[in-house]
Write a protein that holds these residues in place. Structure first.
Motif, PDB file in Angstrom:
ATOM      1  N   GLY A 196      -4.319   6.005   0.470  1.00 38.08           N
ATOM      2  CA  GLY A 196      -4.492   5.500  -0.861  1.00 38.08           C
ATOM      3  C   GLY A 196      -3.149   4.800  -1.518  1.00 38.08           C
ATOM      4  N   ALA A 197      -2.330   4.703  -0.704  1.00 36.72           N
ATOM      5  CA  ALA A 197      -0.724   4.180  -1.073  1.00 36.72           C
ATOM      6  C   ALA A 197      -1.021   2.850  -1.665  1.00 36.72           C
ATOM      7  N   ASN A 198      -0.452   2.436  -2.742  1.00 33.53           N
ATOM      8  CA  ASN A 198      -0.563   1.146  -2.943  1.00 33.53           C
ATOM      9  C   ASN A 198       0.763   0.167  -2.316  1.00 33.53           C
ATOM     10  N   VAL A 199       0.763  -0.956  -2.462  1.00 34.05           N
ATOM     11  CA  VAL A 199       1.787  -1.969  -1.895  1.00 34.05           C
ATOM     12  C   VAL A 199       3.096  -1.502  -2.439  1.00 34.05           C
ATOM     13  N   LYS A 200       3.287  -1.257  -3.667  1.00 34.71           N
ATOM     14  CA  LYS A 200       4.562  -0.723  -4.030  1.00 34.71           C
ATOM     15  C   LYS A 200       5.146   0.364  -3.699  1.00 34.71           C
TER      16      LYS A 200
ATOM     17  N   HIS B  12      11.771  -1.876   1.850  1.00 38.06           N
ATOM     18  CA  HIS B  12      11.601  -3.127   2.331  1.00 38.06           C
ATOM     19  C   HIS B  12      12.232  -3.888   1.016  1.00 38.06           C
ATOM     20  N   ALA B  13      12.861  -5.095   1.028  1.00 38.14           N
ATOM     21  CA  ALA B  13      13.521  -5.891   0.100  1.00 38.14           C
ATOM     22  C   ALA B  13      12.436  -6.115  -1.062  1.00 38.14           C
ATOM     23  N   SER B  14      11.100  -6.520  -0.680  1.00 38.55           N
ATOM     24  CA  SER B  14      10.121  -6.837  -1.650  1.00 38.55           C
ATOM     25  C   SER B  14       8.789  -6.464  -1.194  1.00 38.55           C
ATOM     26  N   ALA B  15       7.833  -6.490  -2.362  1.00 40.31           N
ATOM     27  CA  ALA B  15       6.559  -6.323  -1.927  1.00 40.31           C
ATOM     28  C   ALA B  15       5.786  -7.521  -1.075  1.00 40.31           C
ATOM     29  N   ALA B  16       6.281  -8.399  -1.149  1.00 42.83           N
ATOM     30  CA  ALA B  16       5.809  -9.320  -0.318  1.00 42.83           C
ATOM     31  C   ALA B  16       6.249  -9.387   1.079  1.00 42.83           C
ATOM     32  N   MET B  17       7.238  -8.724   1.454  1.00 44.55           N
ATOM     33  CA  MET B  17       7.762  -8.498   2.945  1.00 44.55           C
ATOM     34  C   MET B  17       6.552  -7.333   3.328  1.00 44.55           C
ATOM     35  N   THR B  18       6.205  -6.548   2.542  1.00 45.05           N
ATOM     36  CA  THR B  18       5.348  -5.367   2.928  1.00 45.05           C
ATOM     37  C   THR B  18       3.901  -6.053   3.390  1.00 45.05           C
ATOM     38  N   LEU B  19       3.407  -6.903   2.473  1.00 39.63           N
ATOM     39  CA  LEU B  19       2.277  -7.446   2.308  1.00 39.63           C
ATOM     40  C   LEU B  19       2.194  -8.376   3.602  1.00 39.63           C
ATOM     41  N   ASP B  20       3.349  -9.081   4.004  1.00 40.41           N
ATOM     42  CA  ASP B  20       3.240  -9.886   5.068  1.00 40.41           C
ATOM     43  C   ASP B  20       3.073  -9.065   6.561  1.00 40.41           C
ATOM     44  N   LEU B  21       3.725  -7.763   6.364  1.00 43.13           N
ATOM     45  CA  LEU B  21       3.499  -7.272   7.595  1.00 43.13           C
ATOM     46  C   LEU B  21       2.137  -6.222   7.777  1.00 43.13           C
TER      47      LEU B  21
END
Length: 367
Positions: free
Chosen positions: A313-317, A325-334
């Motif tokens: 249940g952990a969210n992207v942030k 990670h430097a940004s949430a976008a990087m996490t989503l990319d992976l």
């Protein structure tokens, strides 16, 4: 003073020269034009550039790529030793063998594109992109120093990257791997359930462990470069705290008994730094075989930790902060695919309208 065109004789016949003064007041000329028209066009171009502040001395562009590359490399005081080592390898293996003795003014977009195409035939897209990035930065220095008017490496066509799917182990597979890892059991569990990078784990000191809060503070990283250990900040230069499951926290607390605050939290038997290559040779790779797992590396345990966190249940942030990670976008990319499954689960839990609501809607619709 305006540029002037004059004729002179050579063994091959008449040629034309352009005499002009540079912005710093020096008198110079450009020779070898085969027609007066060509010389005048060049003179007009120089005058326009000087008025626009874009004049580049032909002599300035005579510096070689090799000379400028060394100047650029020596200036990289703002990067980590590991990044500097990668730059060195890129220079020695891809850039200098081809471009070292070329004058920077002779480089063209077409020539650089042909080089990129050649590299792409037998090298990975990531390697080609690193080579392009490095030579582009070198040529940016040439532009900055007014040696060339524009960067010829800009807007080249680069190969598409091949993104291999990360390998995710299940929770049970992590426990099996840890069991087979022998002395590396606690390391595997920590990597697999916290998402630390190897260098971050290996640099942890006992004082970075907060047993009461079950938090690890990641403030340092250690990397082996050509056999030498290099200490520095984490990859993004920012420290972070990482939560630890209760059962794992108890294991970590037990492991630090008798150690001082500046001792390594995880170490070799002699108290030294755990080196990735040595660990893989001595126990990790064999543990993977013994556990009958797909081919995985210590870094795959970082991906595994992310997948386990998302599955509960952990969210992207939250995952971004955990992994640093430097940004949430990087996490989503992976991990976009994992979050898509999570979103489907959220959608499935959203209830439909109640019977009363449906009846009310029908009344309004039929009115």
């Amino acid at each position: 003073m305006m540029a002037t065109v004059s004729k002179y004789q050579t063994a091959k016949g008449e040629r034309y020269r352009v005499r002009y003064r540079t912005p710093d007041g020096r008198s110079t000329d450009k020779r070898g034009f085969q027609s007066k028209d060509a010389a005048e066009k060049w003179a007009n171009h120089v005058e326009v550039d000087m008025m626009a502040g874009k004049y580049v001395s032909p002599a300035a562009g005579m510096v070689t790529v090799g000379q400028l590359a060394q100047e650029w490399y020596d200036s990289k005081i703002d990067v980590k030793p590991s990044s500097l080592e990668r730059y060195r390898q890129t220079l020695e293996q891809q850039i200098l063998p081809h471009w070292e003795n070329w004058n920077v003014s002779k480089l063209t977009p077409a020539g650089l594109q042909a080089w990129i195409n050649e590299l792409s035939r037998d090298r990975a897209p990531s390697t080609v992109k690193k080579a392009h990035h490095a030579i582009s930065m070198i040529l940016d220095v040439a532009v900055r120093d007014n040696r060339i008017a524009a960067n010829p490496a800009a807007k080249l066509n680069l190969p598409r990257s091949r993104h291999d799917e990360p390998t995710f182990l299940t929770r049970d597979q992590v426990f099996t791997l840890a069991e087979k890892a022998g002395a590396g059991e606690l390391v595997v569990l920590t990597l697999g359930f916290t998402g630390l990078r190897w260098g971050e784990m290996a640099a942890l000191k006992v004082r970075r462990w907060d047993a009461a809060r079950r938090r690890l503070t990641v403030a340092e990283s250690v990397t082996e470069i050509n056999g030498t250990l290099n200490w520095g900040t984490p990859k993004t230069h920012a420290s972070r705290t990482v939560p630890v499951p209760t059962w794992l926290a108890d294991r970590i607390t037990e492991s630090v008994e008798g150690k001082g605050p500046d001792d390594l939290l995880f170490s070799t038997r002699s108290g030294g730094v755990l080196r990735n290559k040595n660990a893989r040779r001595d126990w990790f790779d064999q543990a993977v075989v013994d556990a009958r797992l797909p081919r995985v590396t210590p870094h795959d345990l970082r991906h595994t930790a992310a997948s386990i966190a998302i599955s509960v249940g952990a969210n992207v942030k939250a995952v971004q902060r955990m992994l640093g990670h430097a940004s949430a976008a990087m996490t989503l990319d992976l991990y976009a695919g994992l979050f898509e499954d999570d979103l489907n689960d959220v959608a499935d839990r959203i209830e439909g309208p109640s019977t009363a609501s449906v009846t009310a809607l029908r009344v309004v619709r039929d009115a």
